[in-house]
Design an enzyme around this catalytic site. Structure first.
Site, PDB file in Angstrom:
ATOM      1  CD  GLU A  87      73.501 134.395 -42.814  1.00 51.81           C
ATOM      2  OE1 GLU A  87      73.567 134.859 -43.969  1.00 51.81           O
ATOM      3  OE2 GLU A  87      72.444 133.928 -42.325  1.00 51.81           O
TER       4      GLU A  87
ATOM      5  NE  ARG B 106      73.433 140.279 -48.046  1.00 46.16           N
ATOM      6  CZ  ARG B 106      72.200 140.344 -47.562  1.00 46.16           C
ATOM      7  NH1 ARG B 106      71.783 141.456 -46.989  1.00 46.16           N
ATOM      8  NH2 ARG B 106      71.386 139.311 -47.661  1.00 46.16           N
TER       9      ARG B 106
ATOM     10  CB  THR C 190      75.822 136.645 -48.953  1.00 48.63           C
ATOM     11  OG1 THR C 190      74.937 137.194 -47.968  1.00 48.63           O
ATOM     12  CG2 THR C 190      75.407 137.182 -50.319  1.00 48.63           C
TER      13      THR C 190
ATOM     14  CE  LYS D 114      69.036 132.911 -47.003  1.00 51.95           C
ATOM     15  NZ  LYS D 114      70.310 133.659 -46.996  1.00 51.95           N
TER      16      LYS D 114
END
Length: 209
Positions: free
Chosen positions: A40, A44, A68, A128
């Protein structure tokens, strides 16, 4: 590939924050050499999308995803870059609509029973738990197991080499997410053997169920 099959490829999904896309391919190879194939890259940093594209194009056998994800624009950009799955810290109607339109395997983030139930109503049975350690971690996952038996989780946030095995021992945990496999100083120093060693150790943390 559905979300459950995706997470069963390995016990740990490294949460990768990368600032220089030129290091992405070597980093992905280092993780893959240690047996970690599901990666992943978190959106960011400005380098994230380029890193996803490079890994998708140049590291065969790796399943690269984007983390994200907060908006439909994030989803579209991630898919355009080659992301094969998406992970979000939350679950919004905009994200749900975007995921369905793009047919992208997706793991939404939840932090409460009500959020978990809403995500389940939308068809997401793999979720998650985030930020896991800050909101109860193992105790919360144990508490969720009985009233929400259909759900399986990938807890992320505060997971590290010292507690990952305890999370993975829970029947409703399929995998964990964590950044300890890709320390910033190791990436900056291009210490790929260190990252491969961390990945190899993480690969041995198989779920106990």
């Amino acid at each position: 590939m559905d979300e459950l099959t995706l997470l069963r490829q390995g016990p740990v999904v490294p949460v990768i924050q990368i600032n220089d896309p030129a290091l992405a391919v070597d980093l992905a190879h280092a993780l893959a050499d240690g047996g970690i194939r599901v990666l992943e890259v978190t959106l960011r940093t400005k380098a994230a999308l380029a890193a996803i594209r490079l890994i998708r194009d140049q590291v065969p056998g790796v399943i690269i995803g984007a983390g994200t994800l907060r908006t439909r624009a994030h989803l579209e950009a991630a898919v355009d870059a080659g992301a094969m799955f998406g992970i979000s810290p939350g679950c919004t109607p905009e994200l749900v609509a975007g995921v369905r339109a793009l047919e992208l395997p997706f793991i939404p983030g939840i932090a409460t029973p009500s959020e978990a139930m809403r995500a389940q109503d939308e068809g997401f049975f793999i979720q998650k738990l985030f930020p896991a350690d800050a909101i109860g971690g193992i105790k919360l996952l144990k508490a969720l197991a009985s009233p929400l038996p259909e759900l399986r989780f990938c807890p992320t946030g505060g997971i590290h080499a010292g507690n990952a095995a305890s999370y993975l021992a829970l029947p409703n945990v399929v995998a964990v997410g964590g950044s300890w496999l890709t320390p910033e100083d190791a990436i900056a120093a291009q210490d790929w053997p260190r990252i491969t060693a961390l990945a190899n150790a993480a690969r041995m943390l198989a779920p106990l169920h």
